[in-house]
Scaffold this motif. Structure first.
Motif, PDB file in Angstrom:
ATOM      1  N   ALA A 114      12.955  -9.407  -7.000  1.00 17.93           N
ATOM      2  CA  ALA A 114      11.885  -7.660  -6.506  1.00 17.93           C
ATOM      3  C   ALA A 114      12.576  -6.715  -6.711  1.00 17.93           C
ATOM      4  O   ALA A 114      13.652  -6.979  -6.265  1.00 17.93           O
ATOM      5  N   VAL A 115      12.439  -5.648  -7.261  1.00 16.63           N
ATOM      6  CA  VAL A 115      13.506  -4.278  -7.254  1.00 16.63           C
ATOM      7  C   VAL A 115      12.516  -3.261  -7.283  1.00 16.63           C
ATOM      8  O   VAL A 115      13.680  -2.247  -6.509  1.00 16.63           O
ATOM      9  N   GLY A 116      11.825  -3.885  -6.511  1.00 18.10           N
ATOM     10  CA  GLY A 116      10.887  -2.543  -5.391  1.00 18.10           C
ATOM     11  C   GLY A 116       9.934  -2.503  -4.937  1.00 18.10           C
ATOM     12  O   GLY A 116       9.153  -3.981  -5.369  1.00 18.10           O
ATOM     13  N   ARG A 117       9.701  -1.690  -3.564  1.00 16.19           N
ATOM     14  CA  ARG A 117       8.439  -2.119  -2.496  1.00 16.19           C
ATOM     15  C   ARG A 117       7.617  -0.708  -2.520  1.00 16.19           C
ATOM     16  O   ARG A 117       8.362   0.056  -2.467  1.00 16.19           O
ATOM     17  N   ILE A 118       6.043  -1.762  -2.655  1.00  9.74           N
ATOM     18  CA  ILE A 118       5.909   0.112  -1.934  1.00  9.74           C
ATOM     19  C   ILE A 118       4.330  -0.243  -1.648  1.00  9.74           C
ATOM     20  O   ILE A 118       4.249  -1.337  -1.399  1.00  9.74           O
ATOM     21  N   THR A 119       4.611   0.384   0.042  1.00  6.55           N
ATOM     22  CA  THR A 119       3.479   0.125   1.034  1.00  6.55           C
ATOM     23  C   THR A 119       2.626   1.644   0.922  1.00  6.55           C
ATOM     24  O   THR A 119       2.582   2.287   0.805  1.00  6.55           O
ATOM     25  N   CYS A 120       0.953   1.464   1.508  1.00 11.09           N
ATOM     26  CA  CYS A 120       0.533   2.434   1.433  1.00 11.09           C
ATOM     27  C   CYS A 120      -0.605   1.867   2.447  1.00 11.09           C
ATOM     28  O   CYS A 120      -0.940   0.581   3.022  1.00 11.09           O
ATOM     29  N   VAL A 139       3.522  -4.806  -4.115  1.00  9.60           N
ATOM     30  CA  VAL A 139       2.556  -3.796  -3.806  1.00  9.60           C
ATOM     31  C   VAL A 139       2.189  -4.937  -2.063  1.00  9.60           C
ATOM     32  O   VAL A 139       1.331  -5.241  -2.262  1.00  9.60           O
ATOM     33  N   GLY A 140       1.899  -3.967  -1.062  1.00 10.62           N
ATOM     34  CA  GLY A 140       0.845  -3.833   0.436  1.00 10.62           C
ATOM     35  C   GLY A 140       0.735  -2.592   0.688  1.00 10.62           C
ATOM     36  O   GLY A 140       0.561  -1.356   0.282  1.00 10.62           O
ATOM     37  N   VAL A 141      -0.756  -3.327   0.907  1.00 10.40           N
ATOM     38  CA  VAL A 141      -1.619  -2.399   0.846  1.00 10.40           C
ATOM     39  C   VAL A 141      -2.181  -2.536   2.882  1.00 10.40           C
ATOM     40  O   VAL A 141      -2.640  -3.446   3.160  1.00 10.40           O
ATOM     41  N   GLY A 167       7.652  -5.696   5.712  1.00 13.82           N
ATOM     42  CA  GLY A 167       8.218  -4.822   4.425  1.00 13.82           C
ATOM     43  C   GLY A 167       8.583  -6.233   3.769  1.00 13.82           C
ATOM     44  O   GLY A 167       9.518  -6.000   2.714  1.00 13.82           O
ATOM     45  N   LEU A 168       6.938  -6.798   3.375  1.00 19.35           N
ATOM     46  CA  LEU A 168       6.896  -7.827   2.066  1.00 19.35           C
ATOM     47  C   LEU A 168       8.087  -8.284   2.481  1.00 19.35           C
ATOM     48  O   LEU A 168       7.762  -8.464   1.176  1.00 19.35           O
ATOM     49  N   GLU A 169       8.259  -9.748   3.634  1.00 17.94           N
ATOM     50  CA  GLU A 169       9.358  -9.383   3.177  1.00 17.94           C
ATOM     51  C   GLU A 169       9.074 -11.306   2.650  1.00 17.94           C
ATOM     52  O   GLU A 169       9.850 -11.554   1.949  1.00 17.94           O
ATOM     53  N   GLU A 170       7.514 -11.431   3.154  1.00 19.77           N
ATOM     54  CA  GLU A 170       6.931 -12.642   2.720  1.00 19.77           C
ATOM     55  C   GLU A 170       6.851 -13.050   0.873  1.00 19.77           C
ATOM     56  O   GLU A 170       6.786 -14.073   0.102  1.00 19.77           O
ATOM     57  N   LEU A 171       6.201 -12.121   0.997  1.00 20.88           N
ATOM     58  CA  LEU A 171       6.023 -11.637  -0.566  1.00 20.88           C
ATOM     59  C   LEU A 171       7.023 -12.235  -1.344  1.00 20.88           C
ATOM     60  O   LEU A 171       7.567 -12.208  -2.104  1.00 20.88           O
ATOM     61  N   ASP A 176       0.716  -7.783  -2.303  1.00 24.55           N
ATOM     62  CA  ASP A 176      -0.126  -8.503  -1.459  1.00 24.55           C
ATOM     63  C   ASP A 176      -1.321  -9.730  -1.153  1.00 24.55           C
ATOM     64  O   ASP A 176      -1.199 -10.630  -0.182  1.00 24.55           O
ATOM     65  N   GLN A 177      -2.131  -8.596  -1.672  1.00 22.80           N
ATOM     66  CA  GLN A 177      -3.535  -9.162  -1.119  1.00 22.80           C
ATOM     67  C   GLN A 177      -4.695  -9.949  -2.133  1.00 22.80           C
ATOM     68  O   GLN A 177      -3.641  -9.501  -3.788  1.00 22.80           O
ATOM     69  N   SER A 178      -5.335 -10.520  -2.377  1.00 19.61           N
ATOM     70  CA  SER A 178      -6.280 -10.857  -3.508  1.00 19.61           C
ATOM     71  C   SER A 178      -6.389  -9.789  -3.945  1.00 19.61           C
ATOM     72  O   SER A 178      -7.581  -9.020  -3.308  1.00 19.61           O
ATOM     73  N   LEU A 179      -6.652  -9.910  -5.055  1.00 19.12           N
ATOM     74  CA  LEU A 179      -7.257  -8.434  -6.326  1.00 19.12           C
ATOM     75  C   LEU A 179      -8.898  -9.396  -7.014  1.00 19.12           C
ATOM     76  O   LEU A 179      -9.038 -10.914  -6.747  1.00 19.12           O
TER      77      LEU A 179
END
Length: 394
Positions: free
Chosen positions: A42-48, A15-17, A27-31, A82-85
């Motif tokens: 990784a089986v799925g990717r979501i960005t918003c 997940v990337g925001v 593309g969340l390639e590095e994650l 991909d970010q710190s929570l």
């Protein structure tokens, strides 16, 4: 035939925001590479896109529901951000998604924990993980209630379990810091011995997976672990490199790679390792020439070097993986200069795997050892884009 003992990798949703900040990895390639390095699939990717993180769920309730449905459909067992929570966001997301939720910081810590081999490396990882967990006690121990007093004690609540855990982690952090301080003193003694011998020290720095360890092995004929993965090397390795043109040997050190959004706790914890870079006479800044995002990676390395107080040390840029460049992007000459922070810095193109360009690098190193203040070679006209950095070489 006996059943395989190998465990199938955990399945993760990435997940990337996009918060409007530069260098968002759409593309969340590095994650994905980080997840792979940690043994996850990784089986799925979501960005918003959001103007600001949601205080409770980081992504908002609607997107959280979308993540939950995707995870159920793909059979995912973990969610990676991909970010710190914050601890509260992490706790709320786990309750909403009914799945473990981890962020980029913990993922990097897990990789470091898997890869550390030396006593110092293990201590550094332990300290960083303890510092991270100290902020997550609410999530980790929320099921424990206040304890009562011991036998024979009437009334009055005892100390909360969370307070006990916080104090235990605080004591563990203190002990680990003291042990690391002792290791740091030992390293300082070794450095003083090298200084007394007038040893010239060179440290390899660069973005993770730029090929530092492969270059290290090629230069000193060592067998340091090298692999096409993020953070293949965590522990500093130092060897003697003989430069025939200079008629002397120098100390060459391979250090841990940097990465975007490297947790500050890791920078603090790895201070002893990065100290090799701070005390070096020269930095070989290794760059993955085949990576289209290399300007951002260079900027990130420069930022970390400034943070640890190593930005004043002379550098040579080593653009590695020349063998991976297409014929139209290969330079016409292996040595020129590159503008770094507003000043020209010597640059050499090499292939650590094939050995191309290494003689030119060794010759340049010999020149620096004999005349440390030597000016870099003439710079070509360069722009921001790699293919257009030169008017003639590309």
């Amino acid at each position: 035939m006996p059943a395989s003992t190998e465990q199938a990798p955990a399945l993760a949703i990435l997940v990337g925001v996009d918060l409007g900040l530069p260098h968002f990895d759409a593309g969340l390639e590095e994650l994905g590479l980080l997840a792979q390095s940690a043994g996850l699939q990784a089986v799925g990717r979501i960005t918003c896109k959001r103007k600001a993180p949601d205080a409770a769920l980081f992504v908002g309730s609607g997107k959280a529901e979308e993540i939950k449905q995707l995870a159920q459909r793909l059979g995912a067992t973990e969610i990676l951000f991909d970010q710190s929570l914050s601890p509260a966001q992490q706790r709320n997301l786990e309750r909403t998604l009914d799945l473990p939720v981890n962020d980029r910081t913990l993922l990097i810590l897990e990789i470091f924990a898997q890869r550390a081999r030396s006593h110092e490396g293990k201590l550094q990882v332990e300290l960083a993980r303890l510092q991270y967990l100290s902020t997550r006690l609410v999530r980790r121990w929320s099921h424990l209630e206040r304890q009562t007093g011991g036998a024979g004690v009437r009334g009055g609540p005892g100390e909360k379990q969370i307070e006990l855990d916080r104090r235990m982690i605080g004591d563990a952090i203190k002990r680990t810091r003291e042990r690391l301080h002792k290791v740091k003193r030992q390293r300082q003694t070794q450095r003083r011995q090298r200084e007394r011998c007038e040893a010239y020290t060179i440290s390899l720095v660069g973005y993770t997976n730029a090929g530092k360890s492969t270059l290290f092995n090629a230069l000193v004929k060592a067998r340091a672990y090298a692999a096409d993965q993020l953070f293949a090397t965590l522990d500093t390795t130092t060897r003697q490199l003989y430069l025939g043109e200079a008629g002397r040997s120098v100390s060459l050190s391979d250090t841990v790679g940097f990465i975007r959004d490297l947790p500050h706790g890791l920078i603090d914890a790895f201070e002893a390792t990065l100290q090799e870079a701070v005390d070096a006479d020269l930095l070989l800044h290794v760059v993955d020439a085949a990576n289209p995002d290399f300007p951002e990676q260079i900027a990130e390395v420069q930022r970390v070097l400034a943070e640890i107080g190593a930005d004043h040390i002379p550098q040579i840029l080593v653009f590695n993986k020349l063998d991976a460049l297409e014929s139209g992007r290969r330079p016409a000459c292996v040595q020129d200069s590159y503008e770094l922070d507003g000043r020209p810095v010597a640059r050499v193109f090499v292939s650590a795997r094939d050995g191309e360009g290494l003689p030119a690098l060794r010759q340049l190193l010999a020149q620096r050892v004999m005349a440390p203040c030597a000016e870099p070679p003439r710079s070509f006209e360069m722009g921001a884009d790699f293919p257009d950095n030169h008017a003639s070489p590309f």
